[in-house]
Design an enzyme around this catalytic site. Structure first.
Site, PDB file in Angstrom:
ATOM      1  N   TYR A 172       8.495   7.719 -45.195  1.00 44.06           N
ATOM      2  CA  TYR A 172       7.488   7.890 -46.237  1.00 44.06           C
ATOM      3  C   TYR A 172       6.764   6.578 -46.516  1.00 44.06           C
ATOM      4  O   TYR A 172       7.225   5.498 -46.163  1.00 44.06           O
ATOM      5  CB  TYR A 172       8.126   8.480 -47.498  1.00 44.06           C
TER       6      TYR A 172
ATOM      7  N   ASN B 217       1.660   1.488 -52.284  1.00 44.89           N
ATOM      8  CA  ASN B 217       3.075   1.417 -51.905  1.00 44.89           C
ATOM      9  C   ASN B 217       3.289   1.080 -50.433  1.00 44.89           C
ATOM     10  O   ASN B 217       4.262   0.418 -50.080  1.00 44.89           O
ATOM     11  CB  ASN B 217       3.781   2.729 -52.238  1.00 44.89           C
TER      12      ASN B 217
ATOM     13  N   HIS C 292      -4.016  10.332 -48.941  1.00 47.01           N
ATOM     14  CA  HIS C 292      -3.120   9.220 -48.621  1.00 47.01           C
ATOM     15  C   HIS C 292      -2.894   9.097 -47.109  1.00 47.01           C
ATOM     16  O   HIS C 292      -2.373   8.090 -46.652  1.00 47.01           O
ATOM     17  CB  HIS C 292      -1.783   9.464 -49.325  1.00 47.01           C
TER      18      HIS C 292
ATOM     19  N   ASN D  18       6.301   4.554 -48.948  1.00 46.28           N
ATOM     20  CA  ASN D  18       6.958   3.416 -49.588  1.00 46.28           C
ATOM     21  C   ASN D  18       8.073   2.812 -48.739  1.00 46.28           C
ATOM     22  O   ASN D  18       8.722   1.860 -49.156  1.00 46.28           O
ATOM     23  CB  ASN D  18       7.468   3.791 -50.981  1.00 46.28           C
TER      24      ASN D  18
END
EC number: 3.1.1.29
Length: 194
Positions: free
Chosen positions: A72, A120, A21, A74
């Site tokens: 983060y 996200n 990610h 999101n």
């Protein structure tokens, strides 16, 4: 003022550093290395920013803000929208570099606009900026094996085999960002989309 904002998507901190990610972070770090730029933390914005210029030292190349969020994935949209507003950069001068499950490792796609496809970070940017009309450099990480949950897959480290080719992929994605800024979308897609 910066004419381009390049955002590498990822999660902050050493726990996430080697995760699939976080490939966006690796790409903006490569761009900062090339331009001999250092990341700093702008006041009041949860991000790290390196102001840089493409081309050899002293050249009058395009100016970039290379960004890694300190929030983060999101919640990435908040820092991105604040940086766009602070530098008065329109979303059509935003380049987001992110992992892509629907592309195999070694594949790369550059595009303008589109949906969030369950990502996200992209969803957060759309929510905060009110648009999906920005450039994306999509770096393939592939689908999880078997029935592994995609979220668990993305939040795990690259395998030893994947790490062997990762440096080449990061360099190629950084090359694609430079191309996009310097020669535009069509020529970049012809050269880099696989």
């Amino acid at each position: 003022m910066l004419p381009w904002l390049v955002v590498g998507l990822g999660n902050p901190g050493p726990t996430y550093a080697g995760h699939r990610h976080n490939v966006g972070f690796l790409v903006v770090e490569e761009l900062a290395r090339r331009t001999r730029s250092s990341f700093a933390k702008p006041k009041g914005i949860k991000a790290e920013l390196a102001e840089s210029r493409l081309g050899p030292p002293g050249a009058d190349g395009p100016r970039l803000g290379l960004t890694k969020s300190r929030s983060y994935m999101n919640e990435t949209g908040g820092p991105v929208s604040r940086l766009l507003a602070y530098y008065k950069i329109a979303p059509d001068r935003l380049v987001v570099v992110h992992d892509e499950l629907d592309l195999d490792p070694g594949q790369l796609r550059v595009k303008f606009g589109g949906g969030d496809n369950g990502h996200n970070g992209l969803r957060s940017i759309r929510s905060s900026t009110g648009t999906g009309d920005y450039f994306r450099v999509r770096v393939g990480v592939g689908r999880p094996p078997g029935r592994q949950d995609p979220a668990d897959f993305l939040l795990s480290n690259f395998s030893a085999r994947e790490r062997e080719g990762l440096g080449v992929e990061v360099v190629r994605a950084a090359d694609a960002v430079e191309s996009l800024v310097q020669v535009g979308l069509e020529r970049t897609q012809s050269a880099f989309n696989s």
